[in-house]
Design an enzyme around this catalytic site. Structure first.
Site, PDB file in Angstrom:
ATOM      1  N   ASP A  22       0.814  -1.217   0.000  1.00 18.95           N
ATOM      2  CA  ASP A  22       0.000   0.000   0.000  1.00 18.95           C
ATOM      3  C   ASP A  22       0.849   1.269   0.000  1.00 18.95           C
ATOM      4  OD1 ASP A  22      -2.293  -1.503  -0.011  1.00 18.95           O
ATOM      5  OD2 ASP A  22      -2.557  -1.456   2.169  1.00 18.95           O
ATOM      6  N   VAL A  23       1.956   1.271   0.757  1.00 19.38           N
ATOM      7  CA  VAL A  23       2.809   2.460   0.796  1.00 19.38           C
ATOM      8  C   VAL A  23       3.432   2.710  -0.571  1.00 19.38           C
ATOM      9  CG1 VAL A  23       4.828   3.530   1.852  1.00 19.38           C
ATOM     10  CG2 VAL A  23       3.270   2.156   3.252  1.00 19.38           C
ATOM     11  N   PRO A 224     -24.707  31.847  12.215  1.00 16.26           N
ATOM     12  CA  PRO A 224     -25.200  32.404  13.480  1.00 16.26           C
ATOM     13  C   PRO A 224     -24.142  32.913  14.431  1.00 16.26           C
ATOM     14  CG  PRO A 224     -25.344  30.006  13.492  1.00 16.26           C
ATOM     15  CD  PRO A 224     -24.888  30.386  12.122  1.00 16.26           C
ATOM     16  N   ASP A 247     -23.443  43.991   9.891  1.00 18.64           N
ATOM     17  CA  ASP A 247     -24.466  44.246  10.899  1.00 18.64           C
ATOM     18  C   ASP A 247     -23.951  43.839  12.276  1.00 18.64           C
ATOM     19  OD1 ASP A 247     -26.202  45.033   8.903  1.00 18.64           O
ATOM     20  OD2 ASP A 247     -27.172  43.086   8.748  1.00 18.64           O
ATOM     21  N   LYS A 269     -28.043  46.868  12.716  1.00 19.77           N
ATOM     22  CA  LYS A 269     -29.489  46.801  12.879  1.00 19.77           C
ATOM     23  C   LYS A 269     -29.803  46.058  14.170  1.00 19.77           C
ATOM     24  CE  LYS A 269     -30.809  47.002   8.012  1.00 19.77           C
ATOM     25  NZ  LYS A 269     -29.491  47.352   7.525  1.00 19.77           N
ATOM     26  N   GLY A 300     -25.473  38.230   9.343  1.00 17.86           N
ATOM     27  CA  GLY A 300     -25.628  37.071  10.203  1.00 17.86           C
ATOM     28  C   GLY A 300     -26.599  36.074   9.587  1.00 17.86           C
ATOM     29  N   GLY A 301     -26.359  34.782   9.826  1.00 16.49           N
ATOM     30  CA  GLY A 301     -27.245  33.753   9.278  1.00 16.49           C
ATOM     31  C   GLY A 301     -27.125  33.650   7.780  1.00 16.49           C
ATOM     32  N   ILE A 305     -32.750  34.587   4.236  1.00 14.45           N
ATOM     33  CA  ILE A 305     -33.734  34.137   5.232  1.00 14.45           C
ATOM     34  C   ILE A 305     -33.783  35.201   6.322  1.00 14.45           C
ATOM     35  CG2 ILE A 305     -34.391  32.349   6.890  1.00 14.45           C
ATOM     36  CD1 ILE A 305     -32.999  30.308   5.172  1.00 14.45           C
ATOM     37  N   THR A 330     -28.417  29.321   8.394  1.00 17.47           N
ATOM     38  CA  THR A 330     -29.407  30.178   9.029  1.00 17.47           C
ATOM     39  C   THR A 330     -29.540  29.845  10.514  1.00 17.47           C
ATOM     40  OG1 THR A 330     -31.655  31.038   8.832  1.00 17.47           O
ATOM     41  CG2 THR A 330     -31.373  28.671   8.510  1.00 17.47           C
ATOM     42  N   ALA A 331     -30.000  30.823  11.295  1.00 13.91           N
ATOM     43  CA  ALA A 331     -30.040  30.675  12.752  1.00 13.91           C
ATOM     44  C   ALA A 331     -30.838  29.456  13.184  1.00 13.91           C
ATOM     45  CB  ALA A 331     -30.621  31.934  13.377  1.00 13.91           C
ATOM     46  N   MET A 382     -36.222  36.688  15.887  1.00 18.84           N
ATOM     47  CA  MET A 382     -36.516  38.031  16.410  1.00 18.84           C
ATOM     48  C   MET A 382     -37.858  38.071  17.127  1.00 18.84           C
ATOM     49  SD  MET A 382     -35.123  40.136  13.054  1.00 18.84           S
ATOM     50  CE  MET A 382     -35.877  38.969  11.902  1.00 18.84           C
TER      51      MET A 382
END
Length: 472
Positions: A22-23, A224, A247, A269, A300-301, A305, A330-331, A382
């Site tokens: 193998d080697v 996230p 953000d 935001k 973020g996320g 979405i 996504t979160a 949120m």
């Protein structure tokens, strides 16, 4: 420096591998990739080597090694499990000044195999001079996260233009300036997206006349919070950008990975506190791109979405700005996974709905009747401020008071906190525990699985040595 790093052209050059297991097969494949003329000598060979010989890829000599096998050879590998044979190969090859490598025996190596990052024709080799091959491999893994796959095709494309550029620009300084402009242009992104023909046409135009810098916007999902959840493409574009527009939801650890000399613009935001209005952010992206800058709009996320990415891309498209969209975790997916809460489960939830608790003013009211159905999961973004209304509406429309809920604060980050309870106490749980954003609400039977499946923060986590380099 114990070894001088060189790149050797082995096209049709004679190479000998002593061994048939193998080697030997692994070393043989490396040489074949470099188009060498490979001969192996051993009393027996593994099936894979027999197949390669049958296909005409290698030459096999069924024999024990002797000095005559070194005749005409340029490089020799000793890859047997017999120290006596390996020592003989080394001594005889070294006496003839033939480069020789005895596998896993660094003192008996006049050349060594580095760990390789292969983006043909770009090749990066990393070596520890044989002292710590696993460490060299780990360093290679770091570089693999940074070097995009399109670098190879890009190098091939510009290589085809080198002669034309030399004819067009007689002085080295002019040629260097031209190539700097190429690598700062959208030629790179065209190759990255597989549009090599368009990249070639643009190169032709740039040769004829000095082109103005062409701006582009990368709309990137940062996930996230955990920087190791970034995609490779997100990381690569973050480190190419001249300007990064971000953000508050993008974690500090992720912001530490952007290009060191990039201009950072916060359009933060937070609920009730938009430091920059959305229409102003949209115009900012357009203006930067029209100045010829590469702009990373990182969110973020996932940008599509509940990230207003669609609104921003509509404005870019209307202004004929080149853009790319890079999805992020996504979160709902990231936070639930780090909380040990499967969003779907055959025994508990056959459907899932993503909902935002912070809708556009004068927007449509949520379909509470649909959201209150049993055996489904609600992932509410949120929703902290609106939790009293969410709780009341779901109970009013038929959800049971004892429906499990989970509140995931700062999901996937080091300070993640998970609070569980029942729907009838959702608002009270948030107030009593002083929950702050970012926080995700999960409502449904699967939330009860947190106590059984929680893992993040419960035990020591394996550190990822392949954390992307930030100083390159």
């Amino acid at each position: 420096m114990q070894y001088l790093p060189i790149f050797t052209k082995l096209d049709n050059k004679p190479v000998l591998v002593v061994g048939g297991g193998d080697v030997a097969l692994r070393k043989c494949r490396a040489f074949l990739k470099a188009r060498a003329n490979v001969t192996l000598v051993a009393p027996e060979f593994c099936d894979e080597l027999l197949t390669l010989a049958k296909e005409g890829e290698v030459t096999l000599i069924h024999d024990y090694f002797n000095e005559q096998h070194l005749n005409t050879m340029m490089l020799v590998i000793a890859a047997t499990d017999l120290d006596e044979v390996n020592n003989t190969v080394f001594e005889l090859a070294n006496a003839r000044n033939i480069f020789v490598n005895v596998v896993d025996d660094q003192p008996k190596c006049t050349f060594i195999f580095p760990s390789i990052v292969d983006r043909d024709p770009i090749t990066i080799a990393i070596s520890s001079a044989g002292t710590a091959p696993v460490l060299a491999r780990r360093l290679r893994e770091k570089l693999e996260t940074l070097i995009p796959q399109h670098i190879g095709p890009l190098a091939t494309l510009v290589g085809d233009f080198r002669h034309k550029v030399k004819q067009r620009f007689k002085h080295f300084a002019d040629r260097r300036q031209f190539w700097e402009g190429v690598f700062d242009s959208s030629v790179v992104s065209k190759v990255q997206t597989g549009n090599t023909q368009a990249a070639q046409e643009q190169l032709e135009k740039m040769l004829d006349a000095k082109a103005e810098p062409e701006g582009e916007v990368y709309v990137v999902g940062a996930g996230p919070g955990d920087p190791e959840l970034l995609t490779l493409k997100a990381l690569q574009l973050m480190q190419q950008a001249d300007v990064v527009v971000y953000d508050y939801l993008v974690s500090d650890e992720i912001m530490d990975l952007v290009r060191r000399d990039a201009d950072l613009v916060c359009v933060g935001k937070r609920l009730g506190n938009h430091s920059v209005a959305q229409q102003d952010t949209n115009q900012m992206l357009v203006d930067f791109a029209k100045q010829g800058k590469k702009v990373c709009r990182i969110k973020g996320g996932d940008p599509f979405i509940y990230g207003r990415g669609g609104e921003e891309v509509q404005v870019l498209a209307a202004n004929n700005i080149n853009y790319q969209i890079v999805p992020g975790i996504t979160a709902a997916a990231g936070c639930s996974a780090y909380a040990g809460i499967p969003l779907t489960h055959r025994d508990h939830a056959q459907a899932i709905q993503f909902v935002t608790g912070h809708c556009k003013k004068d927007g449509n009211e949520l379909d509470w009747q649909s959201l209150a159905k049993p055996n489904q999961t609600l992932a509410i973004y949120m929703g902290v401020i609106k939790s009293p209304q969410i709780q009341a509406e779901l109970l009013k429309h038929g959800r049971e008071t004892n429906t499990p809920v989970a509140i995931i604060e700062n999901g996937t980050r080091k300070n993640q906190r998970v609070i569980t309870g029942h729907l009838g106490e959702l608002a009270e749980l948030i107030e009593r525990n002083n929950v702050v954003s970012p926080a995700l609400l999960i409502i449904g039977e699967v939330a009860a699985l947190h106590s059984q499946l929680a893992w993040f923060g419960q035990t020591a986590q394996t550190s990822s040595f392949a954390q992307p380099l930030t100083d390159v």
